[in-house]
Design a protein around this motif. Structure first.
Motif, PDB file in Angstrom:
ATOM      1  N   VAL A 293       0.862  -1.188   0.000  1.00 16.17           N
ATOM      2  CA  VAL A 293       0.000   0.000   0.000  1.00 16.17           C
ATOM      3  C   VAL A 293       0.893   1.231   0.000  1.00 16.17           C
ATOM      4  CG1 VAL A 293      -1.752   1.314   1.239  1.00 16.17           C
ATOM      5  CG2 VAL A 293      -1.861  -1.189   1.209  1.00 16.17           C
ATOM      6  N   MET A 294       0.733   2.065  -1.017  1.00 18.35           N
ATOM      7  CA  MET A 294       1.448   3.333  -1.083  1.00 18.35           C
ATOM      8  C   MET A 294       0.453   4.477  -0.933  1.00 18.35           C
ATOM      9  SD  MET A 294       4.394   2.593  -3.977  1.00 18.35           S
ATOM     10  CE  MET A 294       4.679   4.345  -4.219  1.00 18.35           C
ATOM     11  N   ILE A 295       0.828   5.469  -0.142  1.00 16.50           N
ATOM     12  CA  ILE A 295      -0.031   6.621   0.140  1.00 16.50           C
ATOM     13  C   ILE A 295       0.328   7.760  -0.813  1.00 16.50           C
ATOM     14  CG2 ILE A 295      -0.887   8.163   1.945  1.00 16.50           C
ATOM     15  CD1 ILE A 295      -1.301   5.109   2.430  1.00 16.50           C
ATOM     16  N   CYS A 296      -0.691   8.480  -1.267  1.00 16.71           N
ATOM     17  CA  CYS A 296      -0.488   9.516  -2.292  1.00 16.71           C
ATOM     18  C   CYS A 296       0.069  10.821  -1.724  1.00 16.71           C
ATOM     19  CB  CYS A 296      -1.792   9.771  -3.044  1.00 16.71           C
ATOM     20  SG  CYS A 296      -2.388   8.335  -3.949  1.00 16.71           S
ATOM     21  N   HIS A 297       1.230  10.715  -1.068  1.00 13.04           N
ATOM     22  CA  HIS A 297       1.952  11.915  -0.639  1.00 13.04           C
ATOM     23  C   HIS A 297       2.826  12.362  -1.806  1.00 13.04           C
ATOM     24  CE1 HIS A 297       0.531  12.115   3.404  1.00 13.04           C
ATOM     25  NE2 HIS A 297       0.951  10.908   3.692  1.00 13.04           N
ATOM     26  N   VAL A 298       2.179  12.974  -2.776  1.00 10.48           N
ATOM     27  CA  VAL A 298       2.816  13.246  -4.060  1.00 10.48           C
ATOM     28  C   VAL A 298       3.955  14.254  -3.992  1.00 10.48           C
ATOM     29  CG1 VAL A 298       0.807  12.607  -5.440  1.00 10.48           C
ATOM     30  CG2 VAL A 298       0.994  14.927  -4.564  1.00 10.48           C
ATOM     31  N   LEU A 299       3.966  15.113  -2.958  1.00  9.83           N
ATOM     32  CA  LEU A 299       5.018  16.130  -2.913  1.00  9.83           C
ATOM     33  C   LEU A 299       6.399  15.518  -2.730  1.00  9.83           C
ATOM     34  CD1 LEU A 299       3.396  19.073  -0.911  1.00  9.83           C
ATOM     35  CD2 LEU A 299       3.666  18.808  -3.371  1.00  9.83           C
ATOM     36  N   ARG A 300       6.477  14.343  -2.138  1.00 14.34           N
ATOM     37  CA  ARG A 300       7.772  13.666  -2.032  1.00 14.34           C
ATOM     38  C   ARG A 300       8.386  13.426  -3.413  1.00 14.34           C
ATOM     39  NH1 ARG A 300       7.975   8.639   2.090  1.00 14.34           N
ATOM     40  NH2 ARG A 300       6.822   9.453   3.895  1.00 14.34           N
TER      41      ARG A 300
ATOM     42  N   ASN B  82      16.856  22.202  12.597  1.00 12.07           N
ATOM     43  CA  ASN B  82      15.522  22.789  12.586  1.00 12.07           C
ATOM     44  C   ASN B  82      14.967  22.815  11.169  1.00 12.07           C
ATOM     45  OD1 ASN B  82      13.960  25.708  12.206  1.00 12.07           O
ATOM     46  ND2 ASN B  82      13.380  24.642  14.076  1.00 12.07           N
ATOM     47  N   ILE B  83      13.655  22.556  11.055  1.00 11.33           N
ATOM     48  CA  ILE B  83      12.930  22.689   9.786  1.00 11.33           C
ATOM     49  C   ILE B  83      11.799  23.681   9.989  1.00 11.33           C
ATOM     50  CG2 ILE B  83      11.532  21.518   8.037  1.00 11.33           C
ATOM     51  CD1 ILE B  83      12.943  18.918   8.768  1.00 11.33           C
ATOM     52  N   GLN B  84      11.716  24.661   9.093  1.00 15.89           N
ATOM     53  CA  GLN B  84      10.620  25.629   9.117  1.00 15.89           C
ATOM     54  C   GLN B  84       9.841  25.493   7.818  1.00 15.89           C
ATOM     55  OE1 GLN B  84      12.554  29.468   9.730  1.00 15.89           O
ATOM     56  NE2 GLN B  84      14.062  28.444  11.027  1.00 15.89           N
ATOM     57  N   ALA B  85       8.593  25.075   7.924  1.00 15.07           N
ATOM     58  CA  ALA B  85       7.758  24.900   6.741  1.00 15.07           C
ATOM     59  C   ALA B  85       6.535  25.797   6.847  1.00 15.07           C
ATOM     60  CB  ALA B  85       7.321  23.438   6.607  1.00 15.07           C
ATOM     61  N   THR B  86       6.145  26.372   5.720  1.00 17.58           N
ATOM     62  CA  THR B  86       4.915  27.167   5.686  1.00 17.58           C
ATOM     63  C   THR B  86       4.073  26.737   4.495  1.00 17.58           C
ATOM     64  OG1 THR B  86       5.833  28.944   4.291  1.00 17.58           O
ATOM     65  CG2 THR B  86       6.092  29.173   6.681  1.00 17.58           C
ATOM     66  N   GLU B  87       2.773  26.770   4.695  1.00 22.82           N
ATOM     67  CA  GLU B  87       1.856  26.582   3.570  1.00 22.82           C
ATOM     68  C   GLU B  87       0.857  27.718   3.572  1.00 22.82           C
ATOM     69  OE1 GLU B  87      -0.925  23.860   0.918  1.00 22.82           O
ATOM     70  OE2 GLU B  87      -0.156  22.921   2.737  1.00 22.82           O
ATOM     71  N   HIS B  88       0.882  28.514   2.505  1.00 19.68           N
ATOM     72  CA  HIS B  88      -0.066  29.599   2.307  1.00 19.68           C
ATOM     73  C   HIS B  88      -1.115  29.139   1.302  1.00 19.68           C
ATOM     74  CE1 HIS B  88       3.294  32.700   3.463  1.00 19.68           C
ATOM     75  NE2 HIS B  88       2.937  31.908   4.465  1.00 19.68           N
TER      76      HIS B  88
ATOM     77  N   ALA C 128      -6.654  17.505   6.053  1.00 17.71           N
ATOM     78  CA  ALA C 128      -7.027  17.540   4.638  1.00 17.71           C
ATOM     79  C   ALA C 128      -5.980  18.259   3.793  1.00 17.71           C
ATOM     80  CB  ALA C 128      -8.387  18.208   4.466  1.00 17.71           C
ATOM     81  N   LYS C 129      -5.427  19.357   4.305  1.00 20.30           N
ATOM     82  CA  LYS C 129      -4.522  20.173   3.484  1.00 20.30           C
ATOM     83  C   LYS C 129      -3.054  19.938   3.791  1.00 20.30           C
ATOM     84  CE  LYS C 129      -3.871  23.205   0.279  1.00 20.30           C
ATOM     85  NZ  LYS C 129      -2.652  22.526  -0.177  1.00 20.30           N
ATOM     86  N   CYS C 130      -2.729  19.735   5.064  1.00 24.33           N
ATOM     87  CA  CYS C 130      -1.319  19.758   5.447  1.00 24.33           C
ATOM     88  C   CYS C 130      -0.739  18.414   5.837  1.00 24.33           C
ATOM     89  CB  CYS C 130      -1.109  20.749   6.593  1.00 24.33           C
ATOM     90  SG  CYS C 130      -1.384  22.459   6.120  1.00 24.33           S
ATOM     91  N   CYS C 131      -1.489  17.312   5.626  1.00 23.28           N
ATOM     92  CA  CYS C 131      -0.837  16.027   5.878  1.00 23.28           C
ATOM     93  C   CYS C 131       0.308  15.841   4.891  1.00 23.28           C
ATOM     94  CB  CYS C 131      -1.829  14.873   5.841  1.00 23.28           C
ATOM     95  SG  CYS C 131      -2.573  14.531   4.246  1.00 23.28           S
ATOM     96  N   HIS C 132       0.257  16.506   3.722  1.00 20.15           N
ATOM     97  CA  HIS C 132       1.403  16.530   2.806  1.00 20.15           C
ATOM     98  C   HIS C 132       2.621  17.131   3.509  1.00 20.15           C
ATOM     99  CE1 HIS C 132      -0.213  15.212  -0.953  1.00 20.15           C
ATOM    100  NE2 HIS C 132      -1.054  16.215  -1.108  1.00 20.15           N
ATOM    101  N   ASP C 133       2.427  18.310   4.098  1.00 19.04           N
ATOM    102  CA  ASP C 133       3.533  19.061   4.687  1.00 19.04           C
ATOM    103  C   ASP C 133       4.102  18.339   5.899  1.00 19.04           C
ATOM    104  OD1 ASP C 133       3.120  21.862   3.154  1.00 19.04           O
ATOM    105  OD2 ASP C 133       1.182  21.032   3.722  1.00 19.04           O
TER     106      ASP C 133
END
Length: 432
Positions: A124-131, A153-159, A187-192
């Motif tokens: 089973v592969m999950i559609c985390h397409v941003l990888r 440290n990692i700083q991520a933002t999603e606008h 819904a939106k940020c499980c990618h991030d």
């Protein structure tokens, strides 16, 4: 040459059809042989696209599950609440699966599906397409090479742009957690969150804190003069940034697969049809403060890992420009970039430089690989499917591979962050 992989679409919405495009571009490797969807129009669209015979068109995942195994794999693009309940019976029949994110809407479902995958032994592969987007893939390769040392440290933002926020999370399918099953962060940020866990792969997360809320669209903040539908009874529509006319009539092709889904019964809806839709039963014509919206419009998350490294994720809905930014600081340097521009910079300490540092900027749009294949998410969509097909063919998975085992921490981080936001207290990760 490895054998061709066959697949059945379960839930033939926008995402599934994008993934299935790989079969049209690489028919020697991948073929769509069936579809299951309760909506006859969506079912027909998939059947026409892939020349699927009538006896391989099913009205539901349950109906498909009543038949013996008919293909190698499933593309599961059902809605969030349906992911686990539709997946388990098909896994038990022996199908491998490409499963849309989020693969579960709560911890109980997550572990239930995880147990089913272990018990059946299916892939089973999950559609985390941003990888799979070249932008993030190249950054991951730099980290693996030791380019900036160990991550501190990692700083991520999603606008999330105002029009995307409106069509999906304000008036759209994911505007109410009780109805869709997913929070805004899930819904939106499980990618991030998945990206953060992937970039820190091998180091367990320890705890998470989070804060957020609905700053702009709480019904209590509705302007006194506003009506219930923008094109029916709103005297301030012309001055409203979230006017349905400005969003969907002035720009009728923007997010059309969401907004005009309510006109799917019409082969070629006219502008008049669209205006009438927004005036009557289309939720995208409702007042932005009076549309059943019940999710946050901004949220901040703080993570700590077992090696004491930290990460932050800031999601803000309603921005002028859609943008994902990342800044990774390591013991030997840093990487900073903007996904939407496909540009990142590697910065190092440099005692010979007057400034004390030197940097190199990489623009993937200039002599690089910005998209490569058709699809969206910076070229990640079809690369995900390519990797899925290759894994099923027995080839070596890519560094981006999104197995369910590797996706657990990202989803768990979201569930714990939302609990932290609600309770006001940091949450500890369980030992896995």
């Amino acid at each position: 040459m490895s054998s061709k992989i066959t697949a059945i679409i379960v839930g033939s919405g926008h995402r599934s059809l994008i993934y299935s495009q790989y079969a049209l571009e690489h028919p020697e490797e991948f073929q769509i042989v069936g579809v299951a969807d309760p909506n006859p129009l969506r079912r027909k669209a998939a059947a026409d696209m892939h020349r699927i015979p009538d006896d391989m068109c099913f009205e539901s995942a349950e109906q498909l599950a009543q038949r013996p195994k008919l293909a190698d794999a499933i593309i599961n693009g059902t809605m969030d609440r349906e992911h686990v309940v539709t997946s388990i019976p098909l896994l038990q029949l022996g199908y491998d699966m490409l499963l849309e994110k989020p693969f579960a809407i709560n911890e109980e479902e997550m572990w239930e599906l995880h147990r089913a995958v272990r018990q059946t032994g299916r892939k089973v592969m999950i559609c985390h397409v941003l990888r799979y987007a070249p932008f993030y893939r190249e950054i991951k390769q730099l980290l693996l090479s030791g380019e900036i040392g160990k991550i501190v440290n990692i700083q991520a933002t999603e606008h999330v742009s105002y029009h995307h926020y409106s069509v999906a999370y304000l008036r759209g399918k994911w505007n109410n957690e009780e109805e869709c099953g997913a929070t805004m962060l899930l819904a939106k940020c499980c990618h991030d969150m998945d990206l953060i866990m992937w970039l820190k792969s091998g180091v367990a997360p320890r705890q998470v804190a989070s804060f957020g809320g609905d700053f702009q669209f709480d019904p209590a903040l509705k302007p006194a003069q506003a009506g219930t539908r923008c094109l029916v009874d709103c005297p301030i529509e012309k001055d409203c940034l979230y006017s349905a006319k400005k969003l969907h009539i002035d720009h009728p092709d923007r997010w059309s697969f969401y907004v005009w889904d309510y006109l799917a019964h019409l082969e070629k809806p006219t502008l008049e049809d669209k205006i009438q839709s927004l005036k009557t039963d289309n939720p995208h014509g409702l007042c932005a403060w009076d549309c059943g919206h019940a999710v946050v419009d901004h949220q901040s998350v703080l993570l700590q890992f077992s090696d004491s490294a930290t990460a932050t994720l800031n999601m803000i809905g309603g921005t002028a420009k859609p943008e994902r930014n990342i800044h990774i600081i390591g013991t030997l340097g840093e990487i900073k970039g903007t996904f939407d521009d496909s540009i990142y910079t590697i910065r190092k300490i440099d005692h010979s430089s007057p400034s004390g540092w030197s940097e190199k900027t990489v623009d993937l749009a200039i002599g690089g690989d910005k998209s490569g294949m058709t699809g969206s998410h910076g070229g990640g969509d079809l690369r995900l499917v390519e990797d899925f097909v290759h894994v099923l063919q027995g080839r070596e998975p890519s560094i981006s591979c999104t197995s369910i085992d590797d996706s657990i921490n990202g989803h768990l981080a979201v569930f714990l962050a939302d609990r932290a936001r609600r309770t006001g207290s940091a949450q500890l990760f369980p030992a896995l």
